[in-house]
Design an enzyme around this catalytic site. Sequence first.
Site, PDB file in Angstrom:
ATOM      1  N   ASP A 119      41.581  33.114  42.912  1.00 29.82           N
ATOM      2  CA  ASP A 119      40.731  34.266  42.598  1.00 29.82           C
ATOM      3  C   ASP A 119      39.239  33.995  42.832  1.00 29.82           C
ATOM      4  O   ASP A 119      38.657  33.123  42.197  1.00 29.82           O
ATOM      5  CB  ASP A 119      40.895  34.669  41.124  1.00 29.82           C
ATOM      6  CG  ASP A 119      42.344  34.859  40.716  1.00 29.82           C
ATOM      7  OD1 ASP A 119      43.185  34.019  41.089  1.00 29.82           O
ATOM      8  OD2 ASP A 119      42.639  35.834  40.003  1.00 29.82           O
ATOM      9  N   HIS A 144      43.120  31.489  36.575  1.00 36.48           N
ATOM     10  CA  HIS A 144      41.894  30.824  37.017  1.00 36.48           C
ATOM     11  C   HIS A 144      41.834  29.327  36.736  1.00 36.48           C
ATOM     12  O   HIS A 144      40.780  28.718  36.958  1.00 36.48           O
ATOM     13  CB  HIS A 144      40.651  31.488  36.403  1.00 36.48           C
ATOM     14  CG  HIS A 144      40.398  32.885  36.862  1.00 36.48           C
ATOM     15  ND1 HIS A 144      39.156  33.498  36.751  1.00 36.48           N
ATOM     16  CD2 HIS A 144      41.211  33.801  37.431  1.00 36.48           C
ATOM     17  CE1 HIS A 144      39.227  34.732  37.224  1.00 36.48           C
ATOM     18  NE2 HIS A 144      40.476  34.940  37.638  1.00 36.48           N
ATOM     19  N   HIS A 150      42.670  44.042  38.172  1.00 33.74           N
ATOM     20  CA  HIS A 150      41.374  44.723  38.295  1.00 33.74           C
ATOM     21  C   HIS A 150      41.279  45.534  39.592  1.00 33.74           C
ATOM     22  O   HIS A 150      40.172  45.886  40.018  1.00 33.74           O
ATOM     23  CB  HIS A 150      40.232  43.704  38.231  1.00 33.74           C
ATOM     24  CG  HIS A 150      40.078  43.064  36.883  1.00 33.74           C
ATOM     25  ND1 HIS A 150      39.799  43.797  35.739  1.00 33.74           N
ATOM     26  CD2 HIS A 150      40.178  41.765  36.496  1.00 33.74           C
ATOM     27  CE1 HIS A 150      39.726  42.975  34.706  1.00 33.74           C
ATOM     28  NE2 HIS A 150      39.961  41.738  35.136  1.00 33.74           N
ATOM     29  N   HIS A 156      50.491  37.648  40.514  1.00 37.58           N
ATOM     30  CA  HIS A 156      49.300  37.730  39.668  1.00 37.58           C
ATOM     31  C   HIS A 156      49.771  37.984  38.239  1.00 37.58           C
ATOM     32  O   HIS A 156      50.141  39.092  37.872  1.00 37.58           O
ATOM     33  CB  HIS A 156      48.422  38.881  40.163  1.00 37.58           C
ATOM     34  CG  HIS A 156      47.020  38.828  39.658  1.00 37.58           C
ATOM     35  ND1 HIS A 156      46.057  38.013  40.218  1.00 37.58           N
ATOM     36  CD2 HIS A 156      46.406  39.481  38.643  1.00 37.58           C
ATOM     37  CE1 HIS A 156      44.909  38.179  39.589  1.00 37.58           C
ATOM     38  NE2 HIS A 156      45.095  39.056  38.611  1.00 37.58           N
ATOM     39  N   GLU A 186      40.205  39.806  43.607  1.00 35.75           N
ATOM     40  CA  GLU A 186      40.000  40.898  42.660  1.00 35.75           C
ATOM     41  C   GLU A 186      38.858  40.696  41.662  1.00 35.75           C
ATOM     42  O   GLU A 186      38.471  41.628  40.978  1.00 35.75           O
ATOM     43  CB  GLU A 186      41.294  41.180  41.892  1.00 35.75           C
ATOM     44  CG  GLU A 186      41.665  40.124  40.893  1.00 35.75           C
ATOM     45  CD  GLU A 186      42.287  40.748  39.647  1.00 35.75           C
ATOM     46  OE1 GLU A 186      42.674  41.911  39.696  1.00 35.75           O
ATOM     47  OE2 GLU A 186      42.357  40.037  38.636  1.00 35.75           O
ATOM     48  N   ASN A 187      38.291  39.484  41.591  1.00 41.56           N
ATOM     49  CA  ASN A 187      37.216  39.229  40.620  1.00 41.56           C
ATOM     50  C   ASN A 187      35.851  39.007  41.270  1.00 41.56           C
ATOM     51  O   ASN A 187      34.951  38.457  40.643  1.00 41.56           O
ATOM     52  CB  ASN A 187      37.550  38.017  39.757  1.00 41.56           C
ATOM     53  CG  ASN A 187      38.742  38.243  38.854  1.00 41.56           C
ATOM     54  OD1 ASN A 187      39.720  37.503  38.920  1.00 41.56           O
ATOM     55  ND2 ASN A 187      38.684  39.260  38.025  1.00 41.56           N
TER      56      ASN A 187
END
Length: 258
Positions: A10, A177, A69, A150, A41-42
């Site tokens: 990520d 993460h 997200h 995910h 996505e982050n």
Amino acid sequence: MTVNILAVGDVNGSVGLELLSKKLRAVKKQKNIAFTVVNGENASVFGLTASQADAMFEAGADVVTLGNHTWDKREMLGYLEENRYILRPANFAPQNPGRGWGVFDTAFGDVCVINLIGRCHMDFAPDNPFFEADRILKQSAAKVTLVDMHAEATSEKQALGFYLDGRVSAVWGTHTHVQTSDAAVLPKGTGFITDLGMTGPVSSVIGIRPEQSISKFLGNPPQRYESAGGQAKLEGAVFEIDTETGRCLGAEPLRFME
């Protein structure tokens, strides 16, 4: 023939995106990478923008995957329809825009990439990712198949890995993460790692300023999370794949420190 596939954890905040833009092509050259999947996505901490997604492709990503997200930046609704190289979880409700998997032409043949999202400890109720994987595999004839799961729970990610063992080339986990130490080839030939880790600030709590995370756990009033900034790292995993059989021959974690 055998090829090396790179999965990047990520991308978190501007620090993570900057490091990806600076170093991804060098990492790919060093590891002789033939195909790269980046979870993005982050990039805005919560979600990503179209320009950030474009920057990931410019940096060297072949496919960008998403997660919980996906919908945080509303501009992505149209972008997901327009760009087939960015995937949102396939087990989201079918009326949502975009696509959750695709087959991509490469120099070594077709590659199927599947993006799934877990249900354990998550805030919504997507379709069963195990059944969704079954449905997709019935539709794809690609020899090489890669799965980004995910998910919050390590058990759910590991269970999916064993469930798909021998039917796909590699399964990796994203979302938490923190890179896990279990990169391996499962008994029937599928590469696996529970979590790739992240591409973002080193001195952080999963990418966020430590004092903000501490404040939450102390029970203080909520505040909007901010990326920690500072020194960055790029984490992921490299999978060596036999393109004739689709089997994984080797799996190793990757970490590049700025």
